[in-house]
Design an enzyme around this catalytic site. Sequence first.
Site, PDB file in Angstrom:
ATOM      1  CB  ALA A  96      44.394  40.078  47.171  1.00 14.22           C
ATOM      2  CD  GLU A 110      45.861  33.700  43.455  1.00 15.83           C
ATOM      3  OE1 GLU A 110      45.423  32.678  42.862  1.00 15.83           O
ATOM      4  OE2 GLU A 110      45.994  33.765  44.689  1.00 15.83           O
ATOM      5  N   GLY A 140      43.960  34.788  47.563  1.00 18.45           N
ATOM      6  CA  GLY A 140      44.408  35.078  48.922  1.00 18.45           C
ATOM      7  C   GLY A 140      43.535  34.398  49.964  1.00 18.45           C
ATOM      8  CD  GLU A 194      48.057  32.948  48.188  1.00 18.93           C
ATOM      9  OE1 GLU A 194      47.472  34.050  48.110  1.00 18.93           O
ATOM     10  OE2 GLU A 194      49.182  32.726  47.696  1.00 18.93           O
TER      11      GLU A 194
HETATM   12  C1  TC6 Z   1      44.694  37.426  44.953  1.00 23.63           C
HETATM   13  O1  TC6 Z   1      44.012  36.961  45.824  1.00 23.63           O
HETATM   14  C2  TC6 Z   1      46.120  37.632  45.070  1.00 23.63           C
HETATM   15  C3  TC6 Z   1      46.759  37.340  46.239  1.00 23.63           C
HETATM   16  C4  TC6 Z   1      48.190  37.583  46.410  1.00 23.63           C
HETATM   17  C5  TC6 Z   1      48.453  38.831  47.207  1.00 23.63           C
HETATM   18  C6  TC6 Z   1      49.893  39.063  47.548  1.00 23.63           C
HETATM   19  N1  TC6 Z   1      38.589  42.306  44.887  1.00 23.63           N
HETATM   20  O2  TC6 Z   1      31.855  38.692  40.379  1.00 23.63           O
HETATM   21  P1  TC6 Z   1      30.735  39.381  41.066  1.00 23.63           P
HETATM   22  C7  TC6 Z   1      33.714  42.712  43.277  1.00 23.63           C
HETATM   23  S1  TC6 Z   1      44.043  37.921  43.525  1.00 23.63           S
HETATM   24  C8  TC6 Z   1      37.820  43.399  44.751  1.00 23.63           C
HETATM   25  O3  TC6 Z   1      29.761  40.123  40.254  1.00 23.63           O
HETATM   26  P2  TC6 Z   1      29.586  36.846  41.819  1.00 23.63           P
HETATM   27  C9  TC6 Z   1      33.311  42.774  41.831  1.00 23.63           C
HETATM   28  O4  TC6 Z   1      34.092  43.706  41.122  1.00 23.63           O
HETATM   29  C10 TC6 Z   1      42.297  37.701  43.693  1.00 23.63           C
HETATM   30  N2  TC6 Z   1      36.555  43.359  44.289  1.00 23.63           N
HETATM   31  O5  TC6 Z   1      29.946  38.376  42.036  1.00 23.63           O
HETATM   32  C11 TC6 Z   1      31.857  43.176  41.939  1.00 23.63           C
HETATM   33  O6  TC6 Z   1      31.821  44.558  42.185  1.00 23.63           O
HETATM   34  P3  TC6 Z   1      30.630  45.473  41.609  1.00 23.63           P
HETATM   35  C12 TC6 Z   1      41.916  36.303  43.498  1.00 23.63           C
HETATM   36  C13 TC6 Z   1      36.060  42.162  43.973  1.00 23.63           C
HETATM   37  O7  TC6 Z   1      28.742  36.444  42.950  1.00 23.63           O
HETATM   38  C14 TC6 Z   1      31.395  42.471  43.212  1.00 23.63           C
HETATM   39  O8  TC6 Z   1      32.600  42.184  43.949  1.00 23.63           O
HETATM   40  N3  TC6 Z   1      40.485  36.199  43.547  1.00 23.63           N
HETATM   41  C15 TC6 Z   1      36.818  40.997  44.092  1.00 23.63           C
HETATM   42  O9  TC6 Z   1      29.133  36.631  40.421  1.00 23.63           O
HETATM   43  C16 TC6 Z   1      30.642  41.195  42.981  1.00 23.63           C
HETATM   44  O10 TC6 Z   1      31.409  40.359  42.137  1.00 23.63           O
HETATM   45  C17 TC6 Z   1      39.746  36.285  42.443  1.00 23.63           C
HETATM   46  O11 TC6 Z   1      40.232  36.465  41.354  1.00 23.63           O
HETATM   47  C18 TC6 Z   1      38.133  41.094  44.581  1.00 23.63           C
HETATM   48  N4  TC6 Z   1      38.920  40.010  44.748  1.00 23.63           N
HETATM   49  O12 TC6 Z   1      30.988  36.064  41.930  1.00 23.63           O
HETATM   50  C19 TC6 Z   1      38.261  36.122  42.634  1.00 23.63           C
HETATM   51  N5  TC6 Z   1      36.057  39.946  43.684  1.00 23.63           N
HETATM   52  O13 TC6 Z   1      29.405  44.924  42.242  1.00 23.63           O
HETATM   53  C20 TC6 Z   1      37.528  37.192  41.911  1.00 23.63           C
HETATM   54  C21 TC6 Z   1      34.869  40.459  43.335  1.00 23.63           C
HETATM   55  O14 TC6 Z   1      31.015  46.846  42.023  1.00 23.63           O
HETATM   56  N6  TC6 Z   1      36.104  37.165  42.165  1.00 23.63           N
HETATM   57  N7  TC6 Z   1      34.859  41.801  43.500  1.00 23.63           N
HETATM   58  O15 TC6 Z   1      30.669  45.267  40.100  1.00 23.63           O
HETATM   59  C22 TC6 Z   1      35.273  36.268  41.609  1.00 23.63           C
HETATM   60  O16 TC6 Z   1      35.657  35.354  40.926  1.00 23.63           O
HETATM   61  C23 TC6 Z   1      33.795  36.470  41.833  1.00 23.63           C
HETATM   62  O17 TC6 Z   1      33.609  37.791  42.255  1.00 23.63           O
HETATM   63  C24 TC6 Z   1      33.141  35.535  42.887  1.00 23.63           C
HETATM   64  C25 TC6 Z   1      31.672  35.998  43.135  1.00 23.63           C
HETATM   65  C26 TC6 Z   1      33.147  34.106  42.363  1.00 23.63           C
HETATM   66  C27 TC6 Z   1      33.862  35.586  44.204  1.00 23.63           C
END
Ligand code: TC6
Length: 675
Positions: free
Chosen positions: A63, A125, A102, A105
């Site tokens: 998400a 999450e 998400g 999912e």
């Molecule tokens: C969920 O899904 C809930 C669902 C239920 C709903 C009802 N959203 O980490 P990096 C940005 S909860 C928005 O440096 P990498 C990050 O801030 C979500 N932004 O890259 C950064 O921005 P900046 C569950 C996001 O290659 C840029 O993208 N998912 C999100 O080292 C690059 O990120 C997670 O928790 C996001 N979801 O790693 C996954 N994700 O450039 C969270 C990233 O402005 N993400 N950004 O600073 C990660 O673990 C890592 O970003 C990665 C990529 C492994 C996907």
Amino acid sequence: MTDPITTRKDGDVLIITSNNPPVNALGAAVRQGLDRAVKEGLADDSVKAMVITCEGKTFFAGADITEFGKPMQEPGLPTLVDSIEASDKPIVAAIHGTALGGGCEVALACHYRIAVPSAKLGLPEVKLGILPGAGGTQRLPRVAGVEFALELATKGDPVPAAKAQAAGLVDRLAGEDSLAADAIAYAREVADARPLPRASEKPVSVEPGVFDAFRKTNAKRFRGYDAPAEIISVIEETASLPYAEGVQRERNGFMKLIMGVQSAAQRHIFFAERKASKIDGVAEDVQLRPIKRVGVIGAGTMGGGISMNFLSAGIPVTIVEMQQEALDRGTGTIRKNYEATAAKGRMKPEQVEQAMGLLTPTLKMEDLADCDLVIEAVYEEMGVKNDIFTKLDGICKPGAILASNTSYLDINEIASVTGRPQDVLGLHFFSPANVMKLLEVVRGDKTADDVLATAMALAKKIRKVAVVAGVCYGFIGNRMLMPRQVEAMKLLHEGATPEQVDRVHVEFGMPMGPFQMSDLAGVDIGWHRDPTRIENIRDALAAEGRWGQKKSAGFYDYDENRRPSNSPRVAEIIEDFRKKTGTPQHEITDEEIVERTLYTMVNEGALILEEGKAQRASDIDVVWIYGYGWPPYRGGPMFWADTVGLKTIVAGLEKHGFPVAKLLRDKAEKGERFN
Ligand code: TC6
């Protein structure tokens, strides 16, 4: 804004592609586009099957976290995934990069999942203090079993595609370079297969006792956190319920967690960690210096640990010691550490040899001439450091970065002994340096922008979380530790016990309290070494050889397995000292301990900000989470202070007569927050 979702047809297969850099987060436009595209596929009689795929480096990484806490635009993710699954034409998820949260999912709602071998799937999450809120707690146990679902959803670590396939989460592996073609072929193959496999329609099978056993095994890991407990309860309570009811329970759990302070804290940390890598006043596109070989001076615990970071990242290291014996001991320890990792199955034996093959041990400083970065990691004495930097100035090639791993000393002074202060900075690693995630990058007055930017980029390469600190005694982390340790000691003088102070810190969520930490680090650290000079309780302990865990005696007694117990001797020493000094005694409450040891840290943090020694409050939070084990669910000291209320913090400090930092007082008066 261009539409992130596009469609194209390959014969009778509709390919739905997301292009929403950087990570294909499932923001409103993506959700709306996916919804529209699936409807388009359903309405088109020439379409028999669909493929959902992503451009760029990854499948949907979850998400869009920036949308949390704002009104949700339709369709919400739970609605979208249900409509994907309800499609009566098969939909194949084509996964590369990471399918997270998400994104996982969405994949679970598709009827089939194909992934490249390098892909990873997970439900992280929990690391944001929430639970998988779009059917993940319901579909994953049905597809891959309860135990796998518990692991994935409560720990948040993604699994590689092959492991996901073994569990049933992935149906088929694609060629690493032929995902699109393989996914289309798969879609065509299953175009007429009926009934469609829908995860939500499968039964869940549960072994008796599995939930309690899982809770018990992981009790320590989950201590203090709300989300893992809620996730286990949701899966347990809904295992025998139909999907429609289960998903309602999931929704309630999700709403409860997302409104809570823990989730706010953990989301804060997610963004704080990423923000920390941005350097104020330095252009993002500054030209970095190439770092092809690193030199490390000192093969002790610190130098060895520092070297391992680079060796593990494939960067050759030249390590220097003064005596052959110390050099052999140091390199021996590095090998032993790698072998222990390999014995645990976390490294292959050939990787141990690869890493060791990159290490060049030497007794000659001159061998550092070809290094692009040299890190000094010898003991904390300005004279010694100045001597080393003077030598390095003569030996190192022009443009080489010269760094000190000092924890306290003045980087400007160290830089001033060289003819190249612009190339000097601090790289403060935390012990054990090959394990701890934090790196304080200390910016001297003259440190060049490209030197700083190179250090920050290198930190990412060696998988550290780096924070920029200014030059001051103890930088960010150790400077804030000082008031805490000083107050903890005063509390002993005034009536508290080490056990009480430590208990309050552990209950707060710290891995250990101030005295347990002191025993681990060594009570004798910084001691003047004169047993006749007893100026405080620490001196009294040190004079008796109670130097902490290494002597099986410190603030606690330790058995042969290093299990602590309260020490009657320490109680006597404390009592003696109180009498001798005539310190007035009073009953110390847990609240007073919090106010005097934690509010004072916040106050010091405010001073650090005021003096510009940290770039932002969230950087201070990152330091404490990754360097000192501050509980992530409290978001770091400055975020925690916001949740307590800055007025309350100021009042608590004043109650005990502490001078309040101007920034803290101003913010409290204006009703502002740090973050
Ligand atoms: C969920 O899904 C809930 C669902 C239920 C709903 C009802 N959203 O980490 P990096 C940005 S909860 C928005 O440096 P990498 C990050 O801030 C979500 N932004 O890259 C950064 O921005 P900046 C569950 C996001 O290659 C840029 O993208 N998912 C999100 O080292 C690059 O990120 C997670 O928790 C996001 N979801 O790693 C996954 N994700 O450039 C969270 C990233 O402005 N993400 N950004 O600073 C990660 O673990 C890592 O970003 C990665 C990529 C492994 C996907």
